[in-house]
Design a protein around this motif. Structure first.
Motif, PDB file in Angstrom:
ATOM      1  N   ALA A  79      24.031  43.714  31.146  1.00 54.89           N
ATOM      2  CA  ALA A  79      25.404  44.195  31.021  1.00 54.89           C
ATOM      3  C   ALA A  79      25.827  44.928  32.291  1.00 54.89           C
ATOM      4  O   ALA A  79      26.971  44.810  32.735  1.00 54.89           O
ATOM      5  CB  ALA A  79      25.527  45.101  29.806  1.00 54.89           C
ATOM      6  N   LYS A  80      24.910  45.657  32.891  1.00 56.70           N
ATOM      7  CA  LYS A  80      25.221  46.378  34.129  1.00 56.70           C
ATOM      8  C   LYS A  80      25.567  45.397  35.251  1.00 56.70           C
ATOM      9  O   LYS A  80      26.557  45.592  35.965  1.00 56.70           O
ATOM     10  CB  LYS A  80      24.051  47.261  34.542  1.00 56.70           C
ATOM     11  N   GLU A  81      24.776  44.337  35.410  1.00 60.87           N
ATOM     12  CA  GLU A  81      25.038  43.343  36.447  1.00 60.87           C
ATOM     13  C   GLU A  81      26.380  42.640  36.220  1.00 60.87           C
ATOM     14  O   GLU A  81      27.140  42.410  37.160  1.00 60.87           O
ATOM     15  CB  GLU A  81      23.916  42.300  36.490  1.00 60.87           C
ATOM     16  N   ARG A  82      26.689  42.329  34.974  1.00 62.46           N
ATOM     17  CA  ARG A  82      27.962  41.677  34.658  1.00 62.46           C
ATOM     18  C   ARG A  82      29.133  42.617  34.909  1.00 62.46           C
ATOM     19  O   ARG A  82      30.178  42.207  35.401  1.00 62.46           O
ATOM     20  CB  ARG A  82      27.956  41.177  33.212  1.00 62.46           C
ATOM     21  N   ALA A  86      32.069  41.970  37.565  1.00 63.20           N
ATOM     22  CA  ALA A  86      33.453  41.966  37.086  1.00 63.20           C
ATOM     23  C   ALA A  86      34.307  42.933  37.899  1.00 63.20           C
ATOM     24  O   ALA A  86      35.444  42.623  38.269  1.00 63.20           O
ATOM     25  CB  ALA A  86      33.499  42.330  35.608  1.00 63.20           C
ATOM     26  N   SER A  87      33.770  44.089  38.201  1.00 63.28           N
ATOM     27  CA  SER A  87      34.514  45.094  38.964  1.00 63.28           C
ATOM     28  C   SER A  87      34.839  44.616  40.367  1.00 63.28           C
ATOM     29  O   SER A  87      35.869  44.977  40.927  1.00 63.28           O
ATOM     30  CB  SER A  87      33.711  46.395  39.037  1.00 63.28           C
ATOM     31  N   ASN A  88      33.968  43.798  40.945  1.00 65.32           N
ATOM     32  CA  ASN A  88      34.166  43.318  42.309  1.00 65.32           C
ATOM     33  C   ASN A  88      35.189  42.192  42.428  1.00 65.32           C
ATOM     34  O   ASN A  88      35.566  41.831  43.537  1.00 65.32           O
ATOM     35  CB  ASN A  88      32.831  42.864  42.911  1.00 65.32           C
ATOM     36  N   THR A  89      35.638  41.625  41.327  1.00 67.78           N
ATOM     37  CA  THR A  89      36.580  40.504  41.391  1.00 67.78           C
ATOM     38  C   THR A  89      38.028  40.947  41.557  1.00 67.78           C
ATOM     39  O   THR A  89      38.857  40.156  41.977  1.00 67.78           O
ATOM     40  CB  THR A  89      36.511  39.640  40.114  1.00 67.78           C
ATOM     41  N   HIS A 110      38.780  53.515  23.868  1.00 66.08           N
ATOM     42  CA  HIS A 110      39.817  54.425  23.359  1.00 66.08           C
ATOM     43  C   HIS A 110      40.713  55.053  24.443  1.00 66.08           C
ATOM     44  O   HIS A 110      41.828  55.443  24.177  1.00 66.08           O
ATOM     45  CB  HIS A 110      39.218  55.501  22.478  1.00 66.08           C
ATOM     46  N   LYS A 111      40.253  55.118  25.691  1.00 67.49           N
ATOM     47  CA  LYS A 111      41.061  55.701  26.760  1.00 67.49           C
ATOM     48  C   LYS A 111      41.903  54.667  27.506  1.00 67.49           C
ATOM     49  O   LYS A 111      42.570  55.000  28.469  1.00 67.49           O
ATOM     50  CB  LYS A 111      40.170  56.448  27.754  1.00 67.49           C
ATOM     51  N   SER A 112      41.859  53.435  27.066  1.00 70.26           N
ATOM     52  CA  SER A 112      42.610  52.367  27.725  1.00 70.26           C
ATOM     53  C   SER A 112      43.820  51.973  26.877  1.00 70.26           C
ATOM     54  O   SER A 112      43.692  51.244  25.898  1.00 70.26           O
ATOM     55  CB  SER A 112      41.707  51.144  27.950  1.00 70.26           C
ATOM     56  N   GLN A 149      32.903  50.302  31.088  1.00 66.64           N
ATOM     57  CA  GLN A 149      32.587  50.295  32.516  1.00 66.64           C
ATOM     58  C   GLN A 149      33.484  49.418  33.386  1.00 66.64           C
ATOM     59  O   GLN A 149      33.434  49.533  34.601  1.00 66.64           O
ATOM     60  CB  GLN A 149      31.122  49.871  32.720  1.00 66.64           C
ATOM     61  N   THR A 150      34.291  48.563  32.821  1.00 70.46           N
ATOM     62  CA  THR A 150      35.145  47.720  33.660  1.00 70.46           C
ATOM     63  C   THR A 150      36.439  48.464  34.004  1.00 70.46           C
ATOM     64  O   THR A 150      36.997  49.149  33.159  1.00 70.46           O
ATOM     65  CB  THR A 150      35.483  46.389  32.957  1.00 70.46           C
TER      66      THR A 150
END
Length: 169
Positions: A79-82, A86-89, A110-112, A149-150
């Protein structure tokens, strides 16, 4: 043109004449996905949701969006690698799909606020298009690692196994 409904027209060609035609293109789904980057993630570590992900990818690309898959071949990355990939795209949306026994829900962090709106809209569409056998879709708060994390609005769609039979809907 990608992201637009096809247009057919016939032109009568005449020797020595210049022909000018005005073509009006209509965007698919009002252009909501045009030039959007969307990450699709088969949740977990199995390829169980890959058929739905593949079908969704085709539809998003037809509507003018660009799709990134977090993984295709097993073994699945962590999940960390994904999440890092995802963040880098620089994507606009993150959609993770998990196949369950019976649950139909759309989870969000909940914060989104945008993630919550996305989850609510997804559930509204499921409920609007549901058959009588399917349970009501519920937007739920989730602390799923990928949603937290995204950096883009993210949603985790949990589909009942029976939804696999209706991938073209």
């Amino acid at each position: 043109k990608r992201g637009f409904h096809p247009v057919s027209f016939k032109t009568a060609l005449l020797s020595g004449c210049m022909i000018y035609e005005n073509v009006i293109l209509n965007q698919i789904d009002g252009g909501i996905l045009r030039n959007k980057k969307i990450i699709l993630d088969p949740a977990g570590f199995t390829q169980q949701s890959l058929t739905i992900i593949t079908e969704l990818k085709k539809k998003i690309e037809y509507a003018g969006g660009t799709v990134f898959l977090t993984w295709i071949d097993e073994p699945a990355p962590s999940a960390k690698e994904r999440s890092v990939a995802a963040s880098n795209t620089g994507a606009d949306l993150f959609i993770s799909i998990e196949i369950t026994r019976r649950e139909l829900s759309a989870g969000y962090y909940h914060k989104s606020g945008q993630g919550k709106a996305l989850a609510e809209n997804i559930c509204q569409e499921f409920d609007r298009n549901k058959d009588r056998k399917r349970k009501k879709c519920t937007p739920v708060v989730s602390n799923n690692f990928m949603l937290v994390q995204t950096p883009m609005p993210a949603v985790l769609i949990r589909l009942p196994h029976g939804a696999l039979d209706k991938t073209s809907d």
